[in-house]
Design an enzyme around this catalytic site. Structure first.
Site, PDB file in Angstrom:
ATOM      1  N   GLY A  24      15.922 -17.166  13.360  1.00  0.00           N
ATOM      2  CA  GLY A  24      16.107 -18.349  14.203  1.00  0.00           C
ATOM      3  C   GLY A  24      17.447 -18.426  14.903  1.00  0.00           C
ATOM      4  N   GLU A  36      -4.554   2.468  -6.227  1.00  0.00           N
ATOM      5  CA  GLU A  36      -4.099   1.069  -6.208  1.00  0.00           C
ATOM      6  C   GLU A  36      -4.183   0.448  -7.593  1.00  0.00           C
ATOM      7  OE1 GLU A  36      -2.497  -0.034  -3.803  1.00  0.00           O
ATOM      8  OE2 GLU A  36      -3.031   1.557  -2.378  1.00  0.00           O
TER       9      GLU A  36
END
Ligand code: ADP
Ligand code: ZN
Length: 590
Positions: A198, A415
């Site tokens: 930002g 996984e």
């Protein structure tokens, strides 16, 4: 603009090549047989040639077969005497001089054509930019000069940074209050922090709150391939800023210009140095009364030239950090206001499940969810947000990707290897989700979610991470007795992490608390490390990785049945979550 010059250059090259080629073909004579003067005289005397044309010193004729001949003869008028004596017929062709005007036009025509091309392009350039020959005019002037509509309330979750900037807004609104008190407001503010936190938004908010003009330019725009342009851009930018004061000049990615000067190996980049020097000169020439505040942003404070950070320049440095869980909640709410979201969404929970997300990623996630709903109609729900989050984090799902059954099986075991090691190690982040739907480049993924935000990590936590990262590869070893390239990225991360543990965080017993960080500055002298030390470091890294590998192997061997069971479910469902794993591992507790 850059593109425009590139195009121009390309067209010029094409034009010149065409002219060259045309000339080559035009000048190509027909095949002519050339004779010496003496041969020619013989032929005339013998009556072989009875008829020819004479143009200056060149005689040409055609024989009865239609072949063309040519011979050069001396310039001396006496040279034609032998032909007259031999009774040959010849015609003298007067050399026709073109009209002087035509001659001038002809000789200048290539230049005229070039000039016309230039003119054409420059007119085009003018139409685009509103300024002819805008070589050194800053792009800030040409493109990014606006009245900002952003306010502080649009910037959420970085309150400390905001607080530091409030007084700049006050100063721009009413400078007398400050000057009367003899206070000096910084003319340069440097915002630093990760991408998407930002910084640009904050700079715009300052301008918006104070109601002043907002100029913006990116540092990379200063550094062009033409030497001197960057410096003149800086000059123009500041001149324009002073004209439009009070105003904010925002320079994004200042590290593109503001890198350490002459940082060795890359060789001095003259253009960049000139630009940087000009920037320093301009900043020094500022008076407080100018009411021009320069705000720059970077995510690499460490590589900036120290000269930029000296008093009078960017002497106010404000960290814009990644938001914490509370900050994320606020940012989410700011962006949720703009979309139609279900009222029952618990934003606190969403914030909790997005550790490490930057403001930009959060905004992106909400936008993705809104896009999905726009197609479907209705309100954004929590499950839309969940899908959008995965997309932002890991790229879009690639369900259309063709994967063989075997590949899918390997991926599933891989996984589950990660997930099960993570599950079994005490203190590791809990497993959130395991999936074998390909995304981006990855064939599958295992996602863990920290229970609380961590700001530092223990040795145990890091070592666990090594084990978890290696879990995928170990599962492949155990099940298939074979390894694949699928673990490439895991292994890279393992090496990276282990090296940092040994060389930066002093986490190995034998090396101790010594730091062996590679210097970031290109060309800076290498740290003095002996060959033995390097070997010792590598030995420690290897030992660390080997131990982690053994630990992972032990866990997966001990729990092989569970691994098989989870893999079966994963192959069937493609995505499983914490609860699914719980049900298999601890059916009683699940
Ligand atoms: P940076 O300049 O630090 O790379 P930006 O200011 O360009 O980041 O942020 C990009 C977008 O992300 C902003 O336009 C905004 O929508 C969103 N964003 C980032 N940080 C925040 C924040 N703290 N509050 C609200 N929105 C934010
Ligand atoms: Zn993996």
């Amino acid at each position: 603009m850059n593109l425009f010059y590139k195009n121009l250059t390309i067209w010029l090259i094409i034009g010149l090549t065409a002219i060259l080629v045309l000339n080559l073909f035009k000048g190509q004579p027909e095949t002519v047989n050339v004779l010496t003067y003496s041969d020619f005289v013989d032929k005339v005397k013998n009556g072989v040639v009875t008829n020819f044309s004479l143009h200056k010193t060149s005689a040409t004729w055609t024989n009865s077969n239609g072949e063309r001949f040519r011979a050069a003869i001396p310039e001396d008028p006496a040279a034609v005497q032998p032909f007259i004596d031999a009774g040959a017929k010849f015609e003298i062709i007067p050399s026709s001089e073109p009209h002087w005007f035509l001659r001038i036009v002809l000789s200048w025509s290539p230049l005229l054509i070039l000039a016309a091309i230039w003119f054409f392009f420059i007119r085009k350039g003018r139409n685009q930019d509103g300024k002819a020959m805008a070589f050194g005019k800053s792009k800030a002037q040409l493109f990014d000069c606006q009245q900002s509509t952003v306010r502080f309330k649009d910037v959420a979750g970085i309150d400390e940074a905001k607080e530091e900037l409030v007084e700049i807004v006050d100063f721009l609104k009413d400078p007398t209050k400050f000057t009367e008190a003899g206070a000096r407001i910084p003319t340069g503010v440097l915002l630093y922090g990760e991408p998407g936190t930002g910084k640009t938004l904050l700079a715009k908010a300052i301008a918006g709150e104070a109601g002043v003009t907002f100029f913006s330019i990116s540092g990379s725009n200063f550094v062009e391939m033409y030497v001197g342009i960057g410096a003149s851009r800086v000059r123009d930018l500041f001149a324009e800023g002073k004209k439009k004061a009070p105003c904010i000049i925002f320079i994004d990615e200042i590290d593109a210009v503001g890198r350490h000067r002459s940082s060795g190996a890359t060789g001095g980049n003259d253009e960049r140095e000139q630009t940087l020097n000009q920037l320093l000169v301009e900043m020094d020439g500022f008076e407080v009364n100018d009411q021009v505040i320069i705000v720059a942003a970077t995510n690499r404070l460490d590589i900036l030239d120290q000269a930029l950070l000296r008093p009078g320049r960017f002497d106010r440095q404000v960290l814009v950090p990644l938001p914490d869980v509370l900050g994320r909640e606020q940012i989410l709410k700011v962006h949720a206001r703009k979309i139609k979201a279900a009222t029952d969404i618990d934003w606190k929970m969403v914030a909790k499940s997005t550790p490490g997300f930057s403001g930009a990623e959060l905004a992106n996630m909400i936008n993705e969810a809104a896009l999905m709903v726009a197609r479907r109609g209705g309100e954004v729900t929590i499950s839309d947000l969940e899908i959008a989050k995965d997309k932002v984090m890991m790229g879009a799902e690639r369900r259309s990707m063709i994967i063989t059954v075997e590949e899918k099986r390997i991926t599933a075991y891989h996984e589950v290897g990660h997930a099960l090691v993570a599950w079994m190690l005490p203190g590791a982040d809990p497993v959130h989700k395991v999936s074998i739907v390909p995304r981006g480049k990855a064939l599958g993924l295992t996602m863990q979610l920290p229970e609380t935000e961590k700001h530092s990590h223990s040795y145990t936590y890091l070592f666990n991470n090594l084990c978890i990262l290696l879990g995928g590869r170990v599962a492949e070893e155990l099940i298939f007795d074979e390894i694949t390239t699928g673990s490439g990225n895991d292994i890279e991360r393992v090496n990276d992490l282990a090296r940092k543990m040994v060389c930066e965080w002093g986490m190995s017993k034998n090396i101790g608390a010594l730091v062996f960080k590679a210097s970031e500055q290109p060309g800076a002298s290498r740290p003095l490390v002996s060959e033995e030390t390097i070997q010792e470091i590598n030995g420690e890294i290897r030992a660390l990785i080997d131990t982690a590998h053994d630990t992972a192997r032990q866990i997966l061997t001990d729990n092989r049945e569970i691994m098989e069971a989870i893999t079966l479910v994963l192959l069937e469902k493609e995505t499983i979550n914490h609860r699914d794993m719980q049900a298999i591992i601890n059916p009683a507790r699940g």
